[in-house]
Write a protein that holds these residues in place. Structure first.
Motif, mmCIF file in Angstrom:
data_model
loop_
_atom_site.group_PDB
_atom_site.id
_atom_site.type_symbol
_atom_site.label_atom_id
_atom_site.label_comp_id
_atom_site.label_asym_id
_atom_site.label_seq_id
_atom_site.Cartn_x
_atom_site.Cartn_y
_atom_site.Cartn_z
ATOM 1 N N MET A 54 117.823 98.620 -30.783
ATOM 2 C CA MET A 54 117.786 98.743 -32.084
ATOM 3 C C MET A 54 119.384 98.380 -32.509
ATOM 4 N N SER A 55 119.655 97.325 -33.272
ATOM 5 C CA SER A 55 120.629 97.565 -34.382
ATOM 6 C C SER A 55 121.320 98.368 -35.576
ATOM 7 N N PHE A 56 122.072 98.612 -36.056
ATOM 8 C CA PHE A 56 122.254 100.240 -37.003
ATOM 9 C C PHE A 56 122.155 99.175 -38.052
ATOM 10 N N ILE A 57 121.449 98.109 -38.366
ATOM 11 C CA ILE A 57 120.506 97.823 -39.546
ATOM 12 C C ILE A 57 119.204 98.383 -39.615
ATOM 13 N N THR A 58 118.481 97.415 -38.676
ATOM 14 C CA THR A 58 116.852 98.126 -38.330
ATOM 15 C C THR A 58 117.091 99.775 -38.168
ATOM 16 N N ALA A 59 117.703 100.458 -37.855
ATOM 17 C CA ALA A 59 117.564 102.136 -37.755
ATOM 18 C C ALA A 59 117.740 102.568 -39.000
ATOM 19 N N ASN A 60 118.537 101.371 -39.907
ATOM 20 C CA ASN A 60 118.987 102.236 -41.429
ATOM 21 C C ASN A 60 117.866 101.547 -42.070
ATOM 22 N N VAL A 61 117.200 100.863 -42.232
ATOM 23 C CA VAL A 61 115.565 99.581 -42.720
ATOM 24 C C VAL A 61 115.039 101.515 -42.603
ATOM 25 N N LYS A 62 114.538 101.184 -41.270
ATOM 26 C CA LYS A 62 113.154 102.291 -40.600
ATOM 27 C C LYS A 62 113.836 104.065 -40.917
ATOM 28 N N ARG A 63 114.765 104.566 -41.487
ATOM 29 C CA ARG A 63 114.622 105.421 -41.575
ATOM 30 C C ARG A 63 115.047 105.563 -43.186
ATOM 31 N N ARG A 105 126.381 90.331 -48.278
ATOM 32 C CA ARG A 105 126.161 90.209 -46.702
ATOM 33 C C ARG A 105 125.242 88.822 -46.122
ATOM 34 N N GLU A 106 125.485 88.476 -44.906
ATOM 35 C CA GLU A 106 125.118 87.264 -44.388
ATOM 36 C C GLU A 106 123.867 87.557 -44.519
ATOM 37 N N PRO A 107 122.920 85.281 -44.401
ATOM 38 C CA PRO A 107 121.454 86.347 -44.135
ATOM 39 C C PRO A 107 121.174 86.416 -43.258
ATOM 40 N N SER A 108 122.187 86.549 -41.941
ATOM 41 C CA SER A 108 121.399 87.048 -40.656
ATOM 42 C C SER A 108 121.054 88.189 -40.403
ATOM 43 N N ALA A 109 121.742 88.810 -41.408
ATOM 44 C CA ALA A 109 122.095 90.735 -41.561
ATOM 45 C C ALA A 109 121.286 90.738 -42.595
ATOM 46 N N VAL A 110 120.068 90.263 -43.874
ATOM 47 C CA VAL A 110 118.986 89.882 -44.100
ATOM 48 C C VAL A 110 118.078 89.820 -43.695
ATOM 49 N N GLN A 111 118.215 89.284 -42.854
ATOM 50 C CA GLN A 111 117.161 88.564 -41.885
ATOM 51 C C GLN A 111 116.745 89.809 -40.930
ATOM 52 N N GLU A 112 117.806 90.813 -40.367
ATOM 53 C CA GLU A 112 116.976 91.926 -39.464
ATOM 54 C C GLU A 112 117.171 92.790 -40.937
ATOM 55 N N ALA A 113 117.361 93.096 -41.645
ATOM 56 C CA ALA A 113 116.123 93.994 -42.397
ATOM 57 C C ALA A 113 115.250 93.924 -43.232
ATOM 58 N N ILE A 114 114.952 92.793 -43.126
ATOM 59 C CA ILE A 114 113.243 92.323 -43.378
ATOM 60 C C ILE A 114 112.770 92.428 -41.790
ATOM 61 N N GLY A 128 122.217 99.137 -51.075
ATOM 62 C CA GLY A 128 122.937 98.032 -50.078
ATOM 63 C C GLY A 128 123.418 98.955 -48.932
ATOM 64 N N ARG A 129 124.652 99.792 -49.548
ATOM 65 C CA ARG A 129 125.476 99.932 -48.287
ATOM 66 C C ARG A 129 124.832 100.460 -47.478
ATOM 67 N N GLN A 130 123.700 101.740 -47.465
ATOM 68 C CA GLN A 130 123.068 102.267 -46.238
ATOM 69 C C GLN A 130 122.141 102.071 -45.762
ATOM 70 N N VAL A 131 121.646 100.443 -46.640
ATOM 71 C CA VAL A 131 121.023 99.185 -45.799
ATOM 72 C C VAL A 131 122.390 98.944 -44.945
ATOM 73 N N PHE A 132 123.307 98.215 -44.947
ATOM 74 C CA PHE A 132 123.970 97.061 -44.521
ATOM 75 C C PHE A 132 125.135 97.519 -43.965
ATOM 76 N N GLU A 133 125.014 98.846 -43.562
ATOM 77 C CA GLU A 133 126.712 99.514 -43.322
ATOM 78 C C GLU A 133 126.028 100.504 -42.423
ATOM 79 N N ARG A 134 127.416 100.178 -41.217
ATOM 80 C CA ARG A 134 126.841 101.632 -40.709
ATOM 81 C C ARG A 134 127.217 102.677 -40.632
ATOM 82 N N SER A 135 125.842 104.050 -40.775
ATOM 83 C CA SER A 135 126.719 105.315 -41.313
ATOM 84 C C SER A 135 127.307 105.658 -40.059
#
Ligand SMILES: *Cc1c(COP(=O)(O)O)cnc(C)c1O
Length: 218
Positions: free
Chosen positions: A1-10, A28-37, A211-218
């Motif tokens: 699981m990517s960190f963005i996926t893990a962040n959003v789920k958490r 953020r890049e659209p690919s990162a936004v896509q992951e969050a979605i 923003g940051r807690q979704v798209f950045e590595r914690s």
């Protein structure tokens, strides 16, 4: 699981029922936004029209696009076509421009009123005592639909110091709710970001903009 996926789920697992996540995508890049979605984000916040345009072209309207930046009057036309909600409406002049644009296209634009809860001279948003009168005026514009309030609050070192600004905004929200103006619906209270969303939720937020807690590595 990517960190963005893990962040959003958490974050989604942590939010109480009825509280919505707006994943704020600025820079953020659209690919990162896509992951969050793909991980479950249903609302994307954008500060810049060009970025939103690009992301929306790739991702489409499977999600709700919320404008959270400062809207300039000469960008209203674009903003009205791109967004499902404008969270940062802060003047009657801007509301009138939105109304004029919507009249042409037939769209009704959902908006939140941005409150300058910290009374900061360098911040956008209406001073708390201006909110009621301005909402009364906006309620007469048939294509602009006020659906709640949004605030940033001052930048503070300790998030706990931001609590009073959330309380101020919550009180205004409750006051507007009981005023029963036509054509407005006080449904959303958008407050809290990465470092403050837990406090904001305790004080009544039902949209948190993260923003940051979704798209950045914690
Ligand atoms: C950037 C931004 C956020 C998110 O802030 P983070 O600290 O990255 O969570 C929320 N709201 C607005 C208006 C923003 O510009």
């Amino acid at each position: 699981m990517s960190f963005i996926t893990a962040n959003v789920k958490r974050i989604l697992a942590e939010l109480p029922a009825g509280v919505e996540l707006v994943a704020v995508a600025k820079g953020r890049e659209p690919s990162a936004v896509q992951e969050a979605i793909d991980a479950g984000a249903r609302m994307i916040g954008e500060n810049y029209l060009q970025e939103a345009d690009k992301a929306r072209e790739i991702i489409g309207d499977r999600v709700q696009w919320h404008f959270v930046g400062h809207l300039q009057r000469n960008k209203v036309k674009k903003a009205v076509s791109l967004f499902d909600m404008i969270e940062t409406l802060d003047s009657l002049a801007l509301a009138r421009d939105i109304e004029a644009r919507c009249l042409e296209t037939g769209k009704t634009m959902p908006v939140l009123i941005e409150v300058n809860s910290g009374r900061e001279s360098q911040k956008w948003g209406l001073l708390p005592e201006k909110v009621k009168g301005t909402i009364e005026e906006i309620s007469r514009l048939p294509h602009v639909r006020v659906m709640g309030l949004m605030t940033m609050g001052p930048r503070v070192g300790n998030p706990e110091e931001g609590r009073p600004y959330f309380v101020t905004t919550r009180r205004l929200f409750d006051e507007m709710k009981t005023s029963n103006l036509p054509n407005i619906e006080m449904r959303y209270l958008s407050m809290g970001m990465s470092n403050s969303y837990r406090i904001a939720i305790k004080e009544g937020a039902n949209i948190v903009r993260i923003g940051r807690q979704v798209f950045e590595r914690s």
